[in-house]
Scaffold this active site. Structure first.
Site, mmCIF file in Angstrom:
data_model
loop_
_atom_site.group_PDB
_atom_site.id
_atom_site.type_symbol
_atom_site.label_atom_id
_atom_site.label_comp_id
_atom_site.label_asym_id
_atom_site.label_seq_id
_atom_site.Cartn_x
_atom_site.Cartn_y
_atom_site.Cartn_z
ATOM 1 N N SER A 138 -46.486 -24.938 29.445
ATOM 2 C CA SER A 138 -46.604 -24.454 28.001
ATOM 3 C C SER A 138 -47.492 -25.035 27.119
ATOM 4 O O SER A 138 -47.861 -24.554 26.190
ATOM 5 C CB SER A 138 -45.291 -24.545 27.489
ATOM 6 O OG SER A 138 -44.702 -25.687 27.313
ATOM 7 N N HIS A 183 -46.344 -18.477 32.525
ATOM 8 C CA HIS A 183 -45.496 -19.290 31.666
ATOM 9 C C HIS A 183 -44.302 -18.576 31.309
ATOM 10 O O HIS A 183 -44.328 -17.588 30.784
ATOM 11 C CB HIS A 183 -46.305 -19.263 30.443
ATOM 12 C CG HIS A 183 -45.677 -20.298 29.301
ATOM 13 N ND1 HIS A 183 -45.788 -19.876 27.985
ATOM 14 C CD2 HIS A 183 -44.749 -21.238 29.319
ATOM 15 C CE1 HIS A 183 -45.089 -20.730 27.276
ATOM 16 N NE2 HIS A 183 -44.342 -21.460 28.100
ATOM 17 N N GLU A 234 -46.040 -15.022 30.070
ATOM 18 C CA GLU A 234 -47.543 -15.164 29.901
ATOM 19 C C GLU A 234 -48.070 -15.476 31.027
ATOM 20 O O GLU A 234 -48.041 -16.623 31.393
ATOM 21 C CB GLU A 234 -47.625 -16.204 28.738
ATOM 22 C CG GLU A 234 -47.096 -15.831 27.322
ATOM 23 C CD GLU A 234 -47.556 -16.689 26.168
ATOM 24 O OE1 GLU A 234 -47.617 -16.419 24.997
ATOM 25 O OE2 GLU A 234 -47.476 -18.043 26.592
ATOM 26 N N ASN A 256 -46.272 -19.439 21.612
ATOM 27 C CA ASN A 256 -46.019 -20.800 21.104
ATOM 28 C C ASN A 256 -47.021 -21.353 20.088
ATOM 29 O O ASN A 256 -46.752 -21.844 18.969
ATOM 30 C CB ASN A 256 -45.849 -21.728 22.032
ATOM 31 C CG ASN A 256 -44.671 -21.803 22.792
ATOM 32 O OD1 ASN A 256 -43.606 -20.955 22.611
ATOM 33 N ND2 ASN A 256 -44.600 -22.543 23.848
#
Ligand code: 3H9
Length: 715
Positions: free
Chosen positions: A429, A450, A462, A500
């Site tokens: 990540s 991800h 992702e 994120n």
């Protein structure tokens, strides 16, 4: 027949070869009218007009004994053309077309294969009988677009199958297959062989019997049961309403359905139209329609042409038997794809397998999976502590600790041990996938997948395209993501990728707002009033504050309030305290004066005089800080289009569906206003990162929008 029948006795209007999007032919005395608007036979203006002309022509032609309405190609009809909801409606309107179909004085049979969704299903309800192929699926999915069925669905379906069952279908929006549709009474006959031949035979038989035609508008049918006792409907409606998450459409569906109980058909239909139009023109439906097209646009990736084909994946290997690895393996097994969990540590492997099995058993207990499905999934999960077993896989997903040296060693081993063409994915990540790819001799095979925790539940995936990722490797990950029920969105390499990275930008505002004067409950209250199910502080307590704290310690990053809370051993719900305190066995967050005092001390140390902060300021700073970061992400090409960012936040971070995603929301507010508010907050806080990002400033100055920037979703 006492029907409102404004189309009945319409004179024969001419040739039967009508309209671009409708094909008409004759088989003996039967007219076969096919909606022909690929790919899904949506009811565009042209299709509606063509269908009406064809139906009128058949009705007025004395040599025609009955009519079959079908869909050209592999499907019946996916409903109204959703893009037209943004433009002024043109006649004939769908409810009128369906009235015209129902009013025909000879049998009209709907022949359904593929989908009969939305207005497509409503056309079938306007017909006097329905025959279906075994692959047929029926749904009224309007609620998922922020709408109600607006062409008679809320009035005709209850007369056919009763109100409670209609409520379940209409409020869930989910499809039923041919067998269930037959059991419900939606379908008269399932035709195993040639559907059209079966439908024609059915129509001939109906014409021969000269029985009165079954027009759902003309009798109460199953509604009479509900009229005698509406409790089953009211119970279903109440249960469904509980899940409506701040959306208006579910209540609209219930209101329309309840009208079927209390109003004559014509009045119920009129009210249905009014509710439909109100919702169609409202902000929520616009947001949900945007998301429909956004999810589909996200699957179309720059540089991956139609000629590119995904690689064949028969077996997957997941490296690492931790929570993430186990959850990822479950995604594949549940979708029927064999998967091996590989972990060199036999104890960790057994522990991980135990967690996976426990999760499956819990699903069976809850009733969300059948015992057979659980057994079938478990049978597809292999395990190995021998790294060399990756040689059997066509796709490997590495899910070990976030440690670059370790990952590079693993990818060097994968390069040596896997077959040529095996896709090598990392679930990192935060680490640089371009650097991980350098450990291999085949960077074209390397990419990121991800997943979001819990991986077996969260929809978002992702798919991270590194500098050298080959288009077919990328497509393989996207394709597989769709097969396992995820919503894949392609992003580029940067710290935190898209989701994120924006979350961190918002997190910085949470910290700042706390120090400047807001309490955790103020921030969470503002977030839930905006539409989130939970606010960021409560989410932190639920997820555990220690994870982020440990990552910050390693990277040297600081979050003074969150760090100080962790230093007290308050890691969130699992320790009974975090931003809030918790009573044993109770997840309700209770504001804690200890935290207020702690934040007060931090503010004093920084020389900040705390002030009352309005809910509006909190909401704007949380929302617009993310949008500002997203503008940088777009500018850098990390996300291809702003609608991809919306899909990410809706499916991975609980962004309120009613607002359509952060970028759609910003466009609706107007980028000039967003930029002006950001500039204001940058000025009063001195936070440079709140200054409008160059792309946002540019679009704001030009009167532009994110939607118009780059290749975006339509609709
Ligand atoms: C309605 O009917 C209101 C009425 O009650 C009242 C009116 C007055 N319109 O999903 P796919 C496009 S509301 C326009 O990738 P699949 C889709 O965008 C409507 N376009 O394929 C895509 O285009 P592109 C209620 C539509 O095989 C292409 O078709 N109906 C529509 O995975 C292929 O779609 C619905 O909500 C549409 N109605 O799934 C049904 N439908 O290639 C919504 C699809 O340019 N549709 N497109 O990206 C679906 O659920 C799925 O698309 C379906 C096919 C199951 C049909």
């Amino acid at each position: 027949m006492n029907c409102r029948n404004k189309f009945c006795n319409t004179e024969y209007t001419g040739e039967m070869g009508v309209g671009d999007q409708v094909a008409v032919r004759r088989e003996g005395s039967i007219a076969i009218i096919e909606i022909d608007n690929p790919p899904v036979n949506a009811l565009s203006n042209a299709a509606r007009a063509g269908l009406l002309r064809a139906v009128q022509a058949a009705a007025g032609d004395a040599s025609i004994a009955a009519v079959v309405i079908a869909g050209a190609g592999r499907t019946f009809c996916a409903g109204a053309e959703i893009r037209e909801f943004g433009t002024p409606p043109l006649e004939p309107l769908l409810p009128d077309l369906i009235d015209a179909i129902e009013a025909v004085e000879k049998p009209v049979v709907a022949a359904i294969r593929g989908v009969a969704f939305g207005g497509g299903f409503e056309i079938a309800l306007g017909a006097h009988a329905r025959v279906a192929a075994p692959d047929a699926r029926f749904a009224l999915p309007e609620v998922k677009l922020g709408l109600i069925p607006g062409a008679g669905g809320t009035q005709r379906l209850p007369r056919l199958i009763g109100l409670a069952k209609s409520a379940r279908l209409i409020l869930s929006g989910d499809p039923v297959d041919a067998v269930e549709a037959k059991a419900l009474g939606i379908v008269d006959t399932i035709v195993d062989g040639d559907l059209l031949a079966g439908a024609v035979a059915h129509a001939i038989a109906m014409a021969a019997t000269k029985q009165p035609l079954r027009r759902l508008s003309c009798s109460d049918g199953m509604l009479s049961v509900d009229k005698a006792d509406p409790t089953a409907f009211e119970a279903e409606a109440a249960a469904q309403l509980k899940r409506s998450r701040g959306l208006d459409a579910p209540a609209g569906c219930i209101e329309a359905l309840r009208n079927a109980l209390t109003l004559p058909f014509a009045d119920g239909l009129k009210r249905e139209r009014e509710i439909f139009v109100r919702l169609r023109d409202g902000e929520q439906s616009k947001a949900q329609r945007h998301l429909f097209f956004a999810e589909r646009a996200a699957l179309k990736v720059r540089g991956v042409s139609k000629e590119v084909k995904p690689r064949t994946v028969r077996r997957v290997a997941v490296l690492g038997a931790g929570t993430m690895g186990g959850g990822i393996a479950m995604c594949f097994a549940s979708a029927g794809i064999p998967v091996t969990i590989v972990d060199p540590n036999p104890e960790a492997l057994q522990r991980g397998l135990g967690v996976v099995e426990g999760n499956y058993r819990a699903s069976a207990k809850r009733g969300s999976m059948t015992t057979e499905a659980v057994e079938a999934a478990l049978a597809l999960i292999g395990d190995s502590s021998d790294f060399a077993s990756v040689s059997e896989a066509d796709l490997v997903i590495e899910a070990v600790f976030e440690d670059m040296a370790l990952k590079k060693r693993i990818f060097a081993d994968l390069d040596r041990l896997t077959k040529p063409g095996t896709v090598l994915a990392t679930n990192t990540s935060s680490l640089d996938i371009n650097e991980i790819a350098t450990a291999t001799s085949r960077p074209g095979d390397v990419l990121g997948m991800h997943f979001f925790s819990p991986a077996n539940v969260m929809k978002l995936l992702e798919v991270v395209r590194a500098e050298k990722t080959a288009p077919d490797a990328l497509l393989t990950a996207i394709d597989l993501g769709t097969k396992i029920g995820k919503v894949p969105v392609t992003v580029g390499v940067c710290y935190g990728f898209v989701g994120n990275r924006m979350l961190h930008a918002r997190g910085r505002q949470v910290e700042a707002l706390l120090v400047e004067g807001a309490a955790p409950a103020d921030i969470d209250g503002a977030a839930t009033a905006f539409g989130y199910a939970m606010g960021p502080c409560a989410v932190g307590d639920l997820a555990g504050l220690d994870v982020g704290w440990r990552i910050r310690k390693e990277s040297g990053a600081k979050a003074p309030v969150a760090d100080a809370i962790c230093e007290l051993g308050r890691f969130g719900q699992k320790t009974g305290a975090g931003y809030y305190r918790y009573e044993p066995g109770n997840r309700t967050p209770i504001p804690d004066p200890e935290i207020d005092a702690l934040i007060g001390r931090i503010a004093a140390e920084k020389g900040i005089t705390r002030r009352a902060i309005s809910r509006e300021e909190i909401q704007e700073r949380l929302a617009y800080s993310m949008v500002n970061e997203a503008a940088r992400i777009l500018d850098e090409g990390i996300a291809e289009r702003s609608s991809d960012i919306d899909v990410i936040w809706i499916n991975g971070y609980g962004y309120p569906v009613a607002k359509g995603g952060p970028m759609f929301h910003a466009d609706r507010i107007g980028l000039a206003k967003v930029a002006e508010r950001l500039a204001h907050y940058a000025a009063i806080t001195g936070d440079e990162r709140l200054k409008p990002a160059p792309l946002l400033a540019k679009l704001a100055a030009e009167g532009g929008s994110f939607a118009a920037f780059g290749r975006n979703a339509g609709g």
